[in-house]
Design a protein around this motif. Structure first.
Motif, PDB file in Angstrom:
ATOM      1  N   GLU A 145       0.710  -1.005  -0.077  1.00 43.55           N
ATOM      2  CA  GLU A 145      -0.491   0.036  -0.582  1.00 43.55           C
ATOM      3  C   GLU A 145       0.911   1.245  -0.231  1.00 43.55           C
ATOM      4  N   PHE A 146       0.244   2.077  -0.640  1.00 43.39           N
ATOM      5  CA  PHE A 146       0.878   3.433  -1.282  1.00 43.39           C
ATOM      6  C   PHE A 146       0.489   4.643  -1.617  1.00 43.39           C
ATOM      7  N   GLU A 147       0.279   5.438  -0.740  1.00 37.86           N
ATOM      8  CA  GLU A 147      -0.732   7.029  -0.132  1.00 37.86           C
ATOM      9  C   GLU A 147      -1.468   6.922  -0.983  1.00 37.86           C
ATOM     10  N   GLY A 148      -2.289   5.308   0.256  1.00 32.23           N
ATOM     11  CA  GLY A 148      -4.039   5.250  -0.403  1.00 32.23           C
ATOM     12  C   GLY A 148      -3.987   3.829  -1.060  1.00 32.23           C
ATOM     13  N   LEU A 151      -1.242  -1.788  -4.226  1.00 29.53           N
ATOM     14  CA  LEU A 151      -0.998  -2.665  -5.946  1.00 29.53           C
ATOM     15  C   LEU A 151      -0.892  -4.313  -5.705  1.00 29.53           C
ATOM     16  N   LEU A 152      -1.787  -4.544  -6.305  1.00 25.48           N
ATOM     17  CA  LEU A 152      -2.273  -6.262  -6.765  1.00 25.48           C
ATOM     18  C   LEU A 152      -1.392  -6.212  -8.020  1.00 25.48           C
ATOM     19  N   GLN A 153      -0.566  -7.707  -7.357  1.00 23.88           N
ATOM     20  CA  GLN A 153      -0.147  -8.690  -8.892  1.00 23.88           C
ATOM     21  C   GLN A 153      -1.412  -9.370  -9.029  1.00 23.88           C
ATOM     22  N   VAL A 154      -2.081  -9.899 -10.725  1.00 20.21           N
ATOM     23  CA  VAL A 154      -2.873 -10.003 -11.098  1.00 20.21           C
ATOM     24  C   VAL A 154      -2.324 -11.240 -11.727  1.00 20.21           C
ATOM     25  N   THR A 155      -3.043 -12.899 -11.662  1.00 20.47           N
ATOM     26  CA  THR A 155      -2.550 -13.648 -12.414  1.00 20.47           C
ATOM     27  C   THR A 155      -4.050 -14.060 -13.595  1.00 20.47           C
ATOM     28  N   PRO A 156      -3.943 -13.910 -14.550  1.00 23.34           N
ATOM     29  CA  PRO A 156      -5.533 -14.647 -14.756  1.00 23.34           C
ATOM     30  C   PRO A 156      -4.973 -15.815 -15.068  1.00 23.34           C
ATOM     31  N   LEU A 157      -6.014 -17.405 -15.466  1.00 31.42           N
ATOM     32  CA  LEU A 157      -5.637 -17.889 -15.240  1.00 31.42           C
ATOM     33  C   LEU A 157      -6.548 -18.758 -16.837  1.00 31.42           C
ATOM     34  N   THR A 158      -7.475 -17.600 -17.086  1.00 27.55           N
ATOM     35  CA  THR A 158      -8.299 -18.026 -18.366  1.00 27.55           C
ATOM     36  C   THR A 158      -8.405 -16.337 -18.873  1.00 27.55           C
ATOM     37  N   GLY A 159      -8.710 -16.691 -20.066  1.00 29.59           N
ATOM     38  CA  GLY A 159      -8.063 -15.064 -20.882  1.00 29.59           C
ATOM     39  C   GLY A 159     -10.202 -15.008 -21.297  1.00 29.59           C
ATOM     40  N   ARG A 160     -10.746 -14.012 -20.588  1.00 27.02           N
ATOM     41  CA  ARG A 160     -12.153 -13.401 -20.811  1.00 27.02           C
ATOM     42  C   ARG A 160     -11.619 -11.849 -20.852  1.00 27.02           C
ATOM     43  N   GLU A 215       8.313  -2.551 -17.903  1.00 23.73           N
ATOM     44  CA  GLU A 215       8.971  -1.297 -16.645  1.00 23.73           C
ATOM     45  C   GLU A 215       7.283  -0.681 -16.259  1.00 23.73           C
ATOM     46  N   LEU A 216       6.991  -0.013 -15.516  1.00 30.28           N
ATOM     47  CA  LEU A 216       5.890   0.635 -15.858  1.00 30.28           C
ATOM     48  C   LEU A 216       6.305   1.791 -15.734  1.00 30.28           C
ATOM     49  N   PRO A 217       4.690   2.684 -16.398  1.00 31.58           N
ATOM     50  CA  PRO A 217       5.102   3.719 -17.362  1.00 31.58           C
ATOM     51  C   PRO A 217       5.435   4.808 -16.918  1.00 31.58           C
ATOM     52  N   VAL A 218       6.106   5.431 -17.345  1.00 33.58           N
ATOM     53  CA  VAL A 218       6.705   6.899 -16.745  1.00 33.58           C
ATOM     54  C   VAL A 218       5.671   8.514 -16.779  1.00 33.58           C
ATOM     55  N   ASP A 219       4.348   8.401 -16.571  1.00 40.37           N
ATOM     56  CA  ASP A 219       3.282   9.069 -16.519  1.00 40.37           C
ATOM     57  C   ASP A 219       3.655  10.347 -15.334  1.00 40.37           C
ATOM     58  N   GLY A 220       3.993  10.507 -14.325  1.00 39.71           N
ATOM     59  CA  GLY A 220       3.969  10.628 -13.072  1.00 39.71           C
ATOM     60  C   GLY A 220       3.597  10.177 -12.101  1.00 39.71           C
ATOM     61  N   PHE A 221       2.576   9.456 -11.822  1.00 41.63           N
ATOM     62  CA  PHE A 221       2.241   8.147 -10.995  1.00 41.63           C
ATOM     63  C   PHE A 221       2.297   7.403 -10.381  1.00 41.63           C
ATOM     64  N   TRP A 222       2.643   6.098 -12.094  1.00 37.56           N
ATOM     65  CA  TRP A 222       2.754   4.753 -11.780  1.00 37.56           C
ATOM     66  C   TRP A 222       4.309   4.762 -11.340  1.00 37.56           C
ATOM     67  N   GLU A 223       4.961   5.065 -11.761  1.00 39.93           N
ATOM     68  CA  GLU A 223       5.884   5.417 -11.287  1.00 39.93           C
ATOM     69  C   GLU A 223       6.362   5.220 -10.410  1.00 39.93           C
ATOM     70  N   LYS A 224       5.356   6.207  -9.449  1.00 37.65           N
ATOM     71  CA  LYS A 224       5.864   6.045  -7.423  1.00 37.65           C
ATOM     72  C   LYS A 224       5.502   4.637  -6.936  1.00 37.65           C
ATOM     73  N   PHE A 225       4.474   4.001  -7.737  1.00 35.86           N
ATOM     74  CA  PHE A 225       4.521   2.389  -6.970  1.00 35.86           C
ATOM     75  C   PHE A 225       5.439   1.272  -6.898  1.00 35.86           C
ATOM     76  N   ASN A 226       7.240   1.615  -7.835  1.00 35.20           N
ATOM     77  CA  ASN A 226       7.922   1.466  -7.683  1.00 35.20           C
ATOM     78  C   ASN A 226       8.755   0.654  -6.340  1.00 35.20           C
ATOM     79  N   VAL A 227       8.469   1.560  -6.040  1.00 40.15           N
ATOM     80  CA  VAL A 227       8.796   1.262  -4.243  1.00 40.15           C
ATOM     81  C   VAL A 227       8.526   0.340  -3.729  1.00 40.15           C
ATOM     82  N   LEU A 228       6.828  -0.833  -4.343  1.00 41.60           N
ATOM     83  CA  LEU A 228       6.546  -1.875  -3.636  1.00 41.60           C
ATOM     84  C   LEU A 228       6.801  -3.196  -4.913  1.00 41.60           C
ATOM     85  N   LEU A 229       7.448  -2.915  -5.907  1.00 43.12           N
ATOM     86  CA  LEU A 229       8.223  -4.051  -6.273  1.00 43.12           C
ATOM     87  C   LEU A 229       9.716  -4.913  -5.912  1.00 43.12           C
TER      88      LEU A 229
END
Length: 229
Positions: A145-148, A151-160, A215-229
């Motif tokens: 969790e970061f700034e409210g 961050l979830l890691q998701v693994t789809p087992l089917t492709g819908r 790598e995560l997008p560099v868009d001013g928002f997403w890259e903040k969450f590199n600290v959780l990876l």
């Protein structure tokens, strides 16, 4: 819009992997916007000096507002063999998603029946089997969790179609920016916070273990969450 060397995260004789920008479409649609398929063809034709154009096969797709790893085939042999791997579910897909609401468990498997509403272009989830529906299953884990935001890691087992978006929303955790599935605000950049992080598979021609990561997008928002990876 065009593809540059910076967008390419893997390439060999048979495949090329691109870190897709949110908002780009994979194949031509009714908008008439230039597709990634066209952009990658142009990139390969210029790089390898092919005035008659380059072969490119679309193996899988990502929704327009989703960013991240997408793999294309550069040869018909590569396309056929990778299609078989996807069909036989021998390709593992990993996504990252940002949500505001904390999921009920640290990690879990979600199982639902999904029904596509083709008029509204949305998918609905149910706890039970429904006529015309398709079974859908995915694993998720909270990475931190970061700034409210979670961050979830998701693994789809089917492709819908819209599976991750729909199932997370049904759990009570719509993806940030995804107002189609219940998040209160949409994104001005035609993006949602869902990122295709990696594909893992045995290379169908080289027979090597592969894991291609975007790598995560560099868009001013997403890259903040590199600290959780």
């Amino acid at each position: 819009m065009s593809i540059t060397d910076r967008d390419v995260i893997y390439e060999d004789n048979h495949y090329i992997a691109i870190n897709k920008r949110a908002g780009d479409i994979v194949q031509v649609d009714t908008t008439g916007d230039k597709s990634m398929e066209e952009m990658v063809k142009d990139y390969l034709a210029a790089k390898y000096d092919k005035p008659n154009g380059a072969f490119l096969g679309v193996i899988h797709r990502l929704d327009r507002p989703v960013s991240g790893m997408i793999l294309f085939a550069k040869t018909s042999k590569g396309l056929d063999r990778m299609n078989r791997l996807f069909h036989d579910r021998k390709v593992s897909k990993t996504y990252l998603a940002l949500v505001r609401n904390k999921p009920p468990r640290k990690a879990d498997t979600l199982k639902n029946w999904l029904l596509r509403d083709r008029k509204k272009m949305v998918t609905k989830a149910y706890d039970r089997e429904v006529k015309g529906g398709s079974f859908a299953e995915l694993d998720y884990e909270i990475l931190g969790e970061f700034e409210g935001y979670y961050l979830l890691q998701v693994t789809p087992l089917t492709g819908r179609t819209h599976q991750i978006r729909c199932q997370l929303a049904y759990m009570g955790c719509p993806i940030v920016g995804d107002n189609k599935y219940g998040y209160p605000r949409g994104s001005l950049r035609r993006s949602i916070c869902l990122h295709s992080r990696a594909l893992s598979f045995i290379h169908p021609i080289k027979e090597e273990n592969m894991k291609i990561t975007a790598e995560l997008p560099v868009d001013g928002f997403w890259e903040k969450f590199n600290v959780l990876l």
